[in-house]
Scaffold this motif. Sequence first.
Motif, PDB file in Angstrom:
ATOM      1  N   ARG A  68       0.825  -1.219   0.000  1.00 15.42           N
ATOM      2  CA  ARG A  68       0.000   0.000   0.000  1.00 15.42           C
ATOM      3  C   ARG A  68       0.851   1.258   0.000  1.00 15.42           C
ATOM      4  O   ARG A  68       0.470   2.286  -0.567  1.00 15.42           O
ATOM      5  CB  ARG A  68      -0.915  -0.003   1.226  1.00 15.42           C
ATOM      6  N   LYS A  69       2.010   1.181   0.642  1.00 20.28           N
ATOM      7  CA  LYS A  69       2.910   2.342   0.721  1.00 20.28           C
ATOM      8  C   LYS A  69       3.933   2.352  -0.414  1.00 20.28           C
ATOM      9  O   LYS A  69       4.846   3.176  -0.425  1.00 20.28           O
ATOM     10  CB  LYS A  69       3.635   2.339   2.073  1.00 20.28           C
ATOM     11  N   GLY A  70       3.789   1.424  -1.364  1.00 26.98           N
ATOM     12  CA  GLY A  70       4.657   1.432  -2.536  1.00 26.98           C
ATOM     13  C   GLY A  70       6.031   0.831  -2.344  1.00 26.98           C
ATOM     14  O   GLY A  70       6.931   1.050  -3.167  1.00 26.98           O
ATOM     15  N   HIS A  71       6.224   0.039  -1.282  1.00 24.17           N
ATOM     16  CA  HIS A  71       7.547  -0.538  -1.028  1.00 24.17           C
ATOM     17  C   HIS A  71       7.776  -1.853  -1.760  1.00 24.17           C
ATOM     18  O   HIS A  71       8.893  -2.357  -1.777  1.00 24.17           O
ATOM     19  CB  HIS A  71       7.744  -0.746   0.476  1.00 24.17           C
ATOM     20  N   VAL A  72       6.723  -2.414  -2.348  1.00 25.76           N
ATOM     21  CA  VAL A  72       6.872  -3.645  -3.131  1.00 25.76           C
ATOM     22  C   VAL A  72       5.833  -3.643  -4.245  1.00 25.76           C
ATOM     23  O   VAL A  72       4.670  -3.296  -4.022  1.00 25.76           O
ATOM     24  CB  VAL A  72       6.730  -4.898  -2.231  1.00 25.76           C
ATOM     25  N   ASP A  73       6.274  -4.007  -5.448  1.00 25.52           N
ATOM     26  CA  ASP A  73       5.385  -4.099  -6.607  1.00 25.52           C
ATOM     27  C   ASP A  73       4.934  -5.552  -6.741  1.00 25.52           C
ATOM     28  O   ASP A  73       5.709  -6.426  -7.143  1.00 25.52           O
ATOM     29  CB  ASP A  73       6.124  -3.655  -7.869  1.00 25.52           C
ATOM     30  N   THR A 177      12.990  -5.782   3.473  1.00 22.85           N
ATOM     31  CA  THR A 177      11.980  -6.270   4.420  1.00 22.85           C
ATOM     32  C   THR A 177      10.636  -6.461   3.732  1.00 22.85           C
ATOM     33  O   THR A 177       9.967  -7.479   3.915  1.00 22.85           O
ATOM     34  CB  THR A 177      11.827  -5.280   5.591  1.00 22.85           C
ATOM     35  N   ALA A 178      10.226  -5.483   2.929  1.00 31.53           N
ATOM     36  CA  ALA A 178       8.940  -5.552   2.234  1.00 31.53           C
ATOM     37  C   ALA A 178       8.884  -6.740   1.285  1.00 31.53           C
ATOM     38  O   ALA A 178       7.905  -7.490   1.248  1.00 31.53           O
ATOM     39  CB  ALA A 178       8.695  -4.249   1.473  1.00 31.53           C
ATOM     40  N   HIS A 179       9.951  -6.944   0.504  1.00 33.82           N
ATOM     41  CA  HIS A 179       9.974  -8.049  -0.452  1.00 33.82           C
ATOM     42  C   HIS A 179      10.115  -9.397   0.257  1.00 33.82           C
ATOM     43  O   HIS A 179       9.581 -10.407  -0.225  1.00 33.82           O
ATOM     44  CB  HIS A 179      11.102  -7.841  -1.456  1.00 33.82           C
ATOM     45  N   THR A 180      10.800  -9.403   1.382  1.00 33.11           N
ATOM     46  CA  THR A 180      10.902 -10.639   2.170  1.00 33.11           C
ATOM     47  C   THR A 180       9.527 -11.105   2.613  1.00 33.11           C
ATOM     48  O   THR A 180       9.209 -12.297   2.569  1.00 33.11           O
ATOM     49  CB  THR A 180      11.805 -10.409   3.400  1.00 33.11           C
ATOM     50  N   LYS A 181       8.685 -10.184   3.047  1.00 37.75           N
ATOM     51  CA  LYS A 181       7.354 -10.565   3.535  1.00 37.75           C
ATOM     52  C   LYS A 181       6.516 -11.178   2.418  1.00 37.75           C
ATOM     53  O   LYS A 181       5.766 -12.125   2.644  1.00 37.75           O
ATOM     54  CB  LYS A 181       6.639  -9.350   4.130  1.00 37.75           C
TER      55      LYS A 181
END
Length: 250
Positions: A68-73, A177-181
């Motif tokens: 939602r915050k744009g940290h992962v596409d 962190t974002a992509h790890t999740k």
Amino acid sequence: MEDLTLTLILLLLAAGFMAGFVDSIAGGGGLIAVPALLLAGFTPVEALGTNKVQGLFGSGSATIAYARKGHVDLRSQLAPAVLSAAGAAIGALLATVVPGDVFRAVLPFLLIAIALYFAFKPNMNDLDRARRLSPFLFGLLVVPMIGLYDGVFGPGAGSFFMLAFVTLAGYGLLKATAHTKLLNFASNLGAFAVFAFVGAVSWKIGLMMGAAQFAGAQAGSRFAMKNGARIIKPLLVVTCVALAAKLLLD
């Protein structure tokens, strides 16, 4: 294991919330959730299977918050996510024949090495750096291997994804962190499918803990996005050391 007292259920809910909070920032939620399930009287296989159920809620919740915050596409990461899930499914199948003691003996030393790397490497921040592996090779080789490990054994998979994203993909800590999740959600899904198929899931407890972990992951991911590397780095180090210490003590 369904006949649990109210006190035990409340403790499992608290464990689920804390697991979601910590896991959304630095990984290692299983360090909290699996021992709690074992202490509640679940067999090791039931604990692993039920942990995958509630882990889906936590990793899914964190993924949504970061996206939602744009940290992962999400679209560009669909293929790696599928490979992560496939690797975890194969790993869960292998878990029936590969002794867990093999991983338990080696893992503490790998986690300590990861902790030392993040603790002492200079310029560890939220800025991207040069990648050492193309996105294609990273998704094809690295992601399924970590997914497979997550299915076979599990603890520390998030830390391995973090290390890979930082050292090989060149991501800053918050982006990693974002992509790890996202990839952790996919590996949880792949392993969960196998555990559910063999009947190693306590649905009632798994769903209750999942709701608690969803809330914890929302709080944790927002905390991480607000504070970035200054909170992710120390929590990642502490989580790796704590998980290594627990495995060594066991």
